[in-house]
Design an enzyme around this catalytic site. Structure first.
Site, mmCIF file in Angstrom:
data_model
loop_
_atom_site.group_PDB
_atom_site.id
_atom_site.type_symbol
_atom_site.label_atom_id
_atom_site.label_comp_id
_atom_site.label_asym_id
_atom_site.label_seq_id
_atom_site.Cartn_x
_atom_site.Cartn_y
_atom_site.Cartn_z
ATOM 1 N N ASP A 38 -3.705 2.594 -5.511
ATOM 2 C CA ASP A 38 -2.398 2.570 -4.825
ATOM 3 C C ASP A 38 -2.167 1.296 -4.005
ATOM 4 O OD1 ASP A 38 -4.141 3.040 -2.687
ATOM 5 O OD2 ASP A 38 -2.685 4.279 -1.638
ATOM 6 N N GLU A 39 -2.834 0.223 -4.368
ATOM 7 C CA GLU A 39 -2.678 -1.018 -3.603
ATOM 8 C C GLU A 39 -2.457 -2.200 -4.530
ATOM 9 O OE1 GLU A 39 -5.752 -1.786 -0.191
ATOM 10 O OE2 GLU A 39 -6.660 -0.752 -1.886
ATOM 11 N N ASP A 88 0.857 -1.188 0.000
ATOM 12 C CA ASP A 88 0.000 0.000 0.000
ATOM 13 C C ASP A 88 0.895 1.240 0.000
ATOM 14 O OD1 ASP A 88 -2.138 1.693 0.220
ATOM 15 O OD2 ASP A 88 -2.500 1.321 2.348
ATOM 16 N N MET A 89 0.694 2.095 -0.963
ATOM 17 C CA MET A 89 1.510 3.307 -1.026
ATOM 18 C C MET A 89 1.186 4.207 0.169
ATOM 19 S SD MET A 89 2.940 2.413 -3.689
ATOM 20 C CE MET A 89 4.068 3.791 -3.822
ATOM 21 N N TYR A 122 -1.376 10.342 -2.938
ATOM 22 C CA TYR A 122 -1.489 11.553 -3.770
ATOM 23 C C TYR A 122 -0.467 12.607 -3.328
ATOM 24 C CZ TYR A 122 -6.002 9.896 -5.700
ATOM 25 O OH TYR A 122 -6.994 9.195 -6.328
#
Ligand code: DCP
Length: 679
Positions: A120-121, A18-19, A23
Site C-alpha cells: 500500500d505504499e 501511503d494508503m 485493508y
C-alpha cells in the site's frame, strides 16, 4: 559542525503515498455499509476474536489498535465492526488487497516515475512533471488553488493564526520570491493533491502523502498527518524536522542499529547524530553505515525512485507458533504444497498479465531444536532455479526444505533419524520467487527467451494434471547449483500415519504475509518492519553449501553430474538453430531434466513427466504417461514463433488424436520426439 550542502538531489520532487488503514478501506469498499463506522480487519484465526491487523481511523479514536485481539477491541469499542481477512488454503488470501494496491499504482504512475514500495505504499519522482508545470503554468500565477492542495501541511510554515491556515498555504504556494526548490515543491503540492483526488474518484480509497526533495524525507512526512492529508518538507525545514525526530522512527533504525545508537552512542534523535564526525561513525559502524548515518543526520539521501510498478518478488508464507509448530516431514510437505500452490498461481498470473518470469525459488523456515545447546542456529534458507508448474515448485521446495533440514539438524551422508519428530519443530515456512525479469517482447518471445538462457531448456513433459492448470513452460533444473544441493541429500522417509494433518491448526501471521506480499521493502510502523529479500543473498546460501555438498557426492552422483554437463554442453551448441522439434529430438526427455526430479521420482514415484530418467524402470514408468492435447494453453501457443506454432498445430490435427483426445499411448510426446523416431 558540518553543514548540509545543497546537492543536485535537493531539487528533486519526491512523493511518498501511503494508503490509509488500507485493508479496512478495501473491506469497506466491498461492504459500503461499513463506511464511517469503527471497523477493523482481523486475522481469520478466531482465538479471542482474532488479532487486529488494520484499524479504521474511527475505531482508533476509541483506543482500538493493531495487535490487540477482537475481544479486547469489543471491550474498548463495543460497536466496532470486525471483518475477517479472506482465507484460502488455510491461510490469509491477500490477493484482493494486492489487486486494490495495483489499482492505485496505475493511477499514481500517470504523472511520474513510480515505485511500488509495498502492498500500500508508492514512491513517485515528480521532478519532470513539476519542472514542466513551472515552465508552463506555474502555481505562482494561478488564480485559484485547489482546496485539497490548500489543506497541505507545510513544515516550518508559521501557522500560529490557526484560523487562516489555508490562506497561509495559498500564500506559500503563490510566493514569487521563493527559491527554485520551493517553487518545485509548490508544483509537487498541486500534482500530488490532484493525484490523490483522482485515486479517491477512481478507487474510492483515501491516501496520505509526503512531498519532499528525497525519498527518506517524503516517507517521514507521509505518516505525519493521516488520514487523507499531505505534508510537505521544504529544504529549510529539514533540520528542524530531524533535530527532534526519535531515531527509532527512521527507516532502518527501528532495529539493532537504532538500539546500539541509543545505548552505545547516546543518540536519541536524528539530530543527535550531528555531533559525530563521519570518521567516528564509520569507525563504529563501518564505512557505508557510518556514511549513511552522517547523511541522514543532514537529511541527505540520494536514493532514486526506481521505476517499478510490479513486485520484485512473490512469496507465500505461514507461521506455526507454539504448539502449532510442524514436527514431521509430511506436515511440512502438506503446508509447503499449499504455499507453493499459491506462489505458482501468482507466478502464472504475473506471466500471463505482465509477461514476466521468475528465476529463483527460495525456501525460508524458522525452526527450533528441543534438545540442542546450539539453539541459536538458524534454519538455512535455500534457493534453486525456479521451474514453472505447481508440481515442480512443490517438488523443488520440498527438496530445498529437506536440504535445509539436514543442514539444520546437523548430519550429512544419509543418516536420518526416521520420519517422526526427532526433536525439531518448524515455526514458520515461506517460499518466494525472485529475480523476476520480463520476457523479451516481439516474435517468438518465449522460445527466444529460453534459447537465450545458457542453462535453460524446454522441459515440455508435464503430467496431464499439470497441463491445464499451469504454464506449459518450465524453467530448467539446469544449473549445477540446483543439482548439487539435491544430489547429495539423503532422503527422509515418510511416516505411514496421516494423523499429522489433524495436528496442524491453521493460523496466520499477517505480518509475514505482508512481508512477503508485493515488493518487499523496509517499512517501520507500529514496530512492523519489512526487509528486502535479496535473491543474491538467498542464492548465496545455496552456493555456500556447494563445496560441502560436493564433498558428499557419491560416485553415481558424480557420474550423473558429468552426464548432465555433457548434455548441457550439447544443448548450448545446438542453441538457436533448432525449432522445437529439433530441440526435442536432440534433447531426449528421458535423459534430461533435473537431478532433483530424478531423485525425487526415484524415491516417491512422482508422476511429473518433466523429470529425468536414468533407468529402465523410469522409462517404463513414462510409457504410462498420457498427454491431453486439448489442455495446452493457447496463450502460450501464441507466444511461439509462427513456424513452431505451425509444427505444434500439426500435432494437434484430428487424425493424430484418439477419440478421447488423448495422444495415443505409443505416441506420447516423449515418444514422438524420441531420437529414434523420424520426424
Ligand atoms: N498489515 C498487516 N500486518 C501488519 C501490518 C500491516 O497485515 N503487522 C496490513 C494491513 C494494513 C496494511 O498492511 O492495512 C498496510 O499497513 P500500514 O502499516 O500502512 O497500515 P494501515 O494502512 O492499515 O494504516 P495507516 O493509515 O496507519 O497507514
Amino acid at each position: 559542525m558540518p553543514v548540509a550542502k545543497p546537492e543536485s538531489s535537493d531539487s528533486r520532487v519526491i512523493a511518498h503515498v501511503d494508503m490509509d488503514c488500507f485493508y479496512v478501506q478495501v473491506e469497506q469498499r466491498k461492504q459500503p455499509q461499513l463506511r464511517g463506522l469503527p471497523t477493523a480487519v482481523v486475522q481469520y484465526n478466531e482465538w479471542k476474536g482474532g488479532a487486529l491487523i488494520a484499524v479504521s481511523y474511527e475505531a482508533r479514536k476509541f483506543g482500538v489498535k493493531r495487535s490487540i485481539r477482537g475481544e479486547e477491541a469489543k471491550e474498548v469499542c463495543p460497536q466496532v465492526q470486525l471483518v475477517q481477512v479472506p482465507v484460502a488454503r488455510g491461510k490469509a488470501d491477500l490477493s484482493g488487497y494486492r489487486n486494490a494496491g495495483s489499482e492505485v499504482v496505475s493511477i499514481l504512475a500517470r504523472r511520474g516515475r513510480c515505485e511500488r514500495a509495498s502492498i500500500d505504499e508508492v514512491y513517485l519522482d515528480l521532478t519532470d512533471a513539476a519542472e514542466m508545470m513551472l515552465a508552463g503554468n506555474p502555481p505562482q500565477g494561478m488564480e485559484t488553488i485547489d482546496e485539497e492542495a490548500l489543506k497541505s501541511h507545510i513544515l516550518g510554515l508559521n501557522n500560529e493564526d490557526r484560523s487562516d491556515v489555508k490562506e497561509n498555504v495559498r500564500k506559500w504556494i503563490h510566493r514569487n520570491n521563493a527559491d527554485h526548490r520551493d517553487k518545485l515543491l509548490a508544483c509537487g503540492i498541486l500534482i500530488v493533491a490532484e493525484l490523490r483526488m483522482q485515486v479517491l474518484k477512481e478507487t474510492e480509497f483515501t491516501c496520505s502523502a509526503g512531498i519532499a526533495h528525497n525519498k527518506m524525507l517524503a516517507k517521514l512526512a507521509s505518516g505525519m498527518n493521516k488520514p487523507a492529508q499531505q505534508t510537505v518538507v521544504p529544504f529549510s525545514s529539514v533540520k528542524g524536522l530531524l533535530d527532534t525526530l526519535p531515531i527509532r522512527k527512521m527507516k532502518q533504525l527501528g532495529g539493532k542499529l537504532g538500539v546500539s545508537l541509543q545505548m552505545d552512542m547516546g543518540v536519541n534523535t536524528v539530530g543527535d547524530l550531528l555531533q559525530f564526525p563521519e570518521e567516528k561513525l564509520q569507525e563504529r559502524y563501518g564505512i557505508n553505515t557510518g556514511n549513511w548515518l552522517w547523511n541522514i543526520a543532514r537529511g541527505i539521501s540520494g536514493e532514486e525512485v526506481e521505476g517499478r510498478l510490479l513486485p520484485k518478488s512473490h512469496g507465500s508464507g505461514k507461521t506455526f507458533p507454539g504448539p502449532r509448530a510442524l514436527k514431521t516431514v509430511p506436515a511440512v510437505q502438506h503446508w509447503l504444497n499449499q504455499l507453493c500452490e499459491e506462489l505458482s498461481e501468482r507466478l502464472r498470473s504475473d506471466l500471463d498479465q505482465n509477461k514476466r518470469i521468475a528465476h529463483t525459488l527460495t525456501l525460508h523456515a524458522r525452526a527450533y531444536k528441543s534438545s540442542d545447546s546450539d539453539s541459536q542456529k538458524k534454519f538455512p534458507s535455500k534457493s534453486c532455479p525456479l521451474r514453472y508448474g505447481t508440481a515442480k515448485i512443490q517438488e523443488d521446495a520440498f527438496n530445498l526444505f529437506q536440504a535445509g533440514l539436514r543442514e539444520y539438524i546437523g548430519f550429512y551422508g544419509g543418516k536420518t533419524q526416521g520420519s517422526h519428530c526427532s526433536g525439531w519443530g518448524i515455526t514458520s515456512l515461506s517460499v518466494s520467487a525472485s529475480k523476476i525479469v520480463p520476457i523479451p517482447s516481439g516474435t517468438c518471445s518465449i522460445a527466444k527467451y529460453f534459447q537465450g538462457q545458457s542453462t535453460s531448456h524446454f522441459s515440455s513433459m508435464q503430467s496431464s494434471d499439470n497441463l491445464n492448470s499451469e504454464a506449459t513452460l518450465s524453467l530448467p533444473s539446469g544449473s549445477e547449483c540446483y543439482s548439487e544441493v539435491n544430489l547429495s541429500e539423503p532422503k527422509i522417509d515418510f511416516p505411514k500415519e496421516e494423523s499429522w494433518i489433524k495436528d496442524t491448526v491453521p493460523d496466520l501471521d499477517l505480518q509475514q504475509q505482508k512481508d512477503l506480499s508485493s515488493t518487499l521493502s523496509e517499512k517501520t510502523q507500529d514496530g512492523f518492519i519489512q526487509k528486502d529479500i535479496s535473491p543474491l543473498l538467498l542464492s548465496g546460501c545455496l552456493e555456500q553449501n556447494w563445496s560441502k555438498q560436493q564433498r558428499d557426492l557419491t560416485k553415481d552422483e558424480s557420474q550423473f553430474k558429468s552426464e548432465y554437463k555433457e548434455r548441457k554442453g550439447k544443448r548450448l551448441k545446438d542453441k538457436g538453430t533448432y525449432s522445437i522439434i529439433e530441440l526435442f529430438k536432440s534433447y531426449n526427455p528421458n535423459t534430461s531434466g533435473s537431478f532433483l526430479s530424478h531423485e525425487y521420482n526415484r524415491t516417491v514415484g512422482g508422476t511429473d513427466a518433466s523429470s529425468s530418467s536414468y533407468s529402465n524402470e523410469e522409462e517404463g514408468r513414462r510409457e504410462a504417461w498420457g498427454y491431453n492435447i486439448d489442455e495446452i494453453d493457447p496463450s502460450v501457443m501464441e507466444e511461439l514463433p509462427p513456424e513452431i506454432q505451425h509444427e505444434i498445430k500439426a500435432w494437434m490435427q484430428p487424425h493424430k488424436r484418439r477419440p478421447n483426445n488423448m495422444v495415443k499411448r505409443s505416441c506420447t510426446i516423449s515418444h514422438y520426439f524420441s531420437p529414434s523416431k523420424k520426424s
